[in-house]
Design a protein around this motif. Structure first.
Motif, short mmCIF file in Angstrom:
data_model
loop_
_atom_site.label_atom_id
_atom_site.label_comp_id
_atom_site.label_asym_id
_atom_site.label_seq_id
_atom_site.Cartn_x
_atom_site.Cartn_y
_atom_site.Cartn_z
N VAL A 129 -1.37 9.09 13.56
CA VAL A 129 -1.47 9.90 12.19
C VAL A 129 -0.06 9.60 12.42
N THR A 130 0.64 9.17 10.92
CA THR A 130 2.09 9.91 10.26
C THR A 130 2.21 11.39 9.07
N VAL A 131 2.87 12.08 9.15
CA VAL A 131 2.88 12.47 8.47
C VAL A 131 4.30 13.00 7.73
N SER A 164 1.08 -1.32 0.22
CA SER A 164 0.12 0.01 -0.30
C SER A 164 1.16 1.67 0.36
N ALA A 165 1.88 0.96 0.96
CA ALA A 165 3.04 2.39 1.32
C ALA A 165 3.39 2.49 -0.16
N ALA A 166 3.39 1.92 -1.15
CA ALA A 166 4.82 1.63 -2.21
C ALA A 166 4.48 2.10 -3.01
N PRO A 205 5.18 1.96 7.48
CA PRO A 205 5.08 2.11 5.96
C PRO A 205 5.03 3.46 5.03
N ALA A 206 3.95 4.45 6.10
CA ALA A 206 3.77 5.68 5.80
C ALA A 206 4.82 6.51 5.81
N ALA A 207 5.71 6.44 7.61
CA ALA A 207 6.48 7.46 7.51
C ALA A 207 8.20 7.30 6.40
N PRO A 244 12.69 10.26 3.14
CA PRO A 244 12.06 10.40 4.32
C PRO A 244 11.43 10.04 5.24
N LEU A 245 11.37 10.79 6.39
CA LEU A 245 10.62 10.71 7.66
C LEU A 245 9.95 11.07 8.23
N GLY A 246 9.02 10.65 9.52
CA GLY A 246 7.62 11.07 9.15
C GLY A 246 7.65 11.41 11.29
N LEU A 247 6.50 11.69 11.12
CA LEU A 247 6.09 12.04 12.55
C LEU A 247 5.18 11.83 12.82
#
Length: 495
Positions: free
Chosen positions: A447-449, A162-164, A186-188, A459-462
């Motif tokens: 939620v990851t942004v 899904s993320a890819a 995976p979103a992050a 990429p890095l997420g919070l």
């Protein structure tokens, strides 16, 4: 317009309603992108003919002028969701050939809203994994690469396909599930947005079960606004799921005002773990400054039982998995092993499960069976349940003290290489969930942004954690963070 697949859900919705584009054109653009992205191994079951039929039906609804927001939007569906007449294997050999005669509630809601199914997406087997390396279909691959390095990277797991797919613009959005971080991690890793709603907000009916008290479906999209739009279509009470909340679904998109003045954002001391890369630490500090600049009050908080979350999770989740996966026995559906003369029912069970389940699933089933066994039930499972209650109480106390949302890192690192952790102690892989499992144990929305990149360009997420049932307010905080961070980077096309 050959780049229609690069649109966001919000942009596509508005263009479809204006009549600038058709769902058929949008769907073809995505199908073309998918056909050229075999190297990512994101889509594992092709439903292109069905997608064209759904797109045509969506265009008819759009012309009639009364189409929901998701009407005509092409999506990828994680292989964990049962889809009528379409292979639904949970990326496992034991469900080889299984085509359900029913539709999961979440996909039913999306399709009733006019969404288009492009195909089924890769994932870790039975959603057990953090790197999409346990799939019977082989690894899904992250579209991002390190600067000057061709090594294949993980897209995270279990919703790696899904993320890819979303990050590579193969679809406008995708369904994911999150048991311990399988949407947010995976979103992050891929620079997209993913939200796990409050436990009970989305029906679990028709979603292949991993750990029933932790599993929750959610959207994975290119932006926070897209997540708000898609989540609204996925939620709602379902009498077929006893854990589904009988609550009205608010307009999550309308909550995106970008105004968080006076909101209190908590920064938990316990998430500042030893060995955290400086880049993650700096990003976390930058994120809190961004929210402060937007008018929020930043407050250090304590969630004292956080250090027990990972061990408690890896007792509870395998215990529930061992119970849920007992139904896969080769009798009624899916794979059945070839039997030798004289073999009985016991040999059929043993051989079928040995052949059908991969090593990680076998490991977790054995751990789960062990902690539920007579001599160890109190020592492990009951103790883990008590710890879970304490973790939930920590969050309740913080929210009662006036905190509106909690800001944490999403992952302890950027995406790592495929195979880099495969030979390591499994516990090293499990540590990927260190920032995310508490949210599942407490049943909260998270939620990851995407908020930045590391020195190698990844990429890095919070992560933002919200109050139960207040996804709208949580998404508004995420929307504010998204705008402040201004993350617009995309992976360079190599596939």
């Amino acid at each position: 317009m050959s780049d229609l697949n690069k649109l966001t859900i919000a942009e596509a919705r508005d263009s479809l309603r204006r009549g600038d584009i058709t769902s058929a054109e949008l769907t073809e653009s995505c199908l073309t992108a998918i056909s050229g992205a075999g190297a990512l191994n994101a889509f594992v079951h092709d439903t292109s003919q069905l997608a064209r039929e759904m797109a045509s039906a969506a265009d008819t609804r759009l012309k009639a002028g009364d189409a929901p927001a998701m009407c005509g939007i092409p999506l990828g569906i994680k292989d964990l969701f049962c889809t009528r007449g379409v292979p639904s294997q949970a990326a496992s050999g034991i469900l080889d050939g299984f085509r359900p005669e029913y539709e999961s509630t979440v996909t039913s809601k999306l399709f009733e809203a006019g969404a288009v199914m492009l195909g089924k997406l890769n994932m870790d087997e039975f959603a057990m994994g953090s790197s999409n390396e346990t799939s019977v279909y082989g690894n899904a691959v992250n579209p991002w690469r390190r600067k000057g390095d061709d090594a294949a990277l993980t897209p995270g797991g279990s919703s790696g396909g899904s993320a890819a797919a979303v990050a590579a613009d193969l679809c406008l959005g995708a369904t994911g599930t999150d048991t311990g971080g399988s949407i947010r991690q995976p979103a992050a890793f891929t620079g997209i947005t993913g939200i796990k709603p409050t436990y009970g907000r989305c029906s679990r009916w028709g979603v292949v079960a991993f750990a029933s008290s932790l599993d929750q479906a959610g959207p994975m999209t290119k932006t926070v606004r897209d997540s708000a739009i898609m989540l609204g279509a996925m939620c709602g009470h379902d009498p077929k799921d006893s854990t589904s909340a009988d609550m009205a679904v608010p307009d999550f998109e309308a909550a995106l005002t970008g105004d968080i003045r006076g909101k209190v954002i908590g920064i938990p001391e316990e998430y500042s773990i030893d060995g955290m890369p400086q880049e993650i630490r700096d990003l976390w500090a930058d994120g809190s400054e961004m929210l402060k600049d937007a008018g929020a009050e930043i407050r250090w908080i304590s969630l004292p039982h956080t250090k027990y979350a990972l061990p408690a999770y890896y007792v509870i989740a395998p215990a529930e998995a061992s119970s849920n996966l007992a139904r896969y026995d080769g009798v009624r559906y899916g794979h059945r092993a070839s039997l030798a003369p004289g073999d009985g029912i016991t040999e059929m069970y043993e051989k079928t499960r040995a052949e059908g389940f991969g090593p990680e699933v076998q490991r977790r089933v054995m751990v789960g069976t062990y902690v539920l066994s007579a001599g160890f039930y109190d020592a492990y499972y009951n103790r883990a349940r008590k710890v879970r209650t304490l973790i939930k109480r920590d969050f309740e106390q913080v929210f009662a003290d006036g905190v509106d949302a909690i800001l944490t890192p999403a992952t302890p690192s950027a995406a790592f290489g495929l195979g880099e952790m495969a030979s390591a102690d499994p516990v090293q892989m499990y540590l990927n969930d260190v920032f995310t499992v508490t949210v599942n144990l407490a049943g909260l929305p998270g939620v990851t942004v995407p908020a930045g990149q590391d020195a190698q360009g990844l990429p890095l997420g919070l992560q933002l954690i919200g109050r139960p049932w207040e996804e709208g307010e949580l998404l508004n905080c995420a929307y504010t963070l998204e705008r402040a961070a201004g993350f617009v980077a995309k992976p360079e096309k190599w596939w």
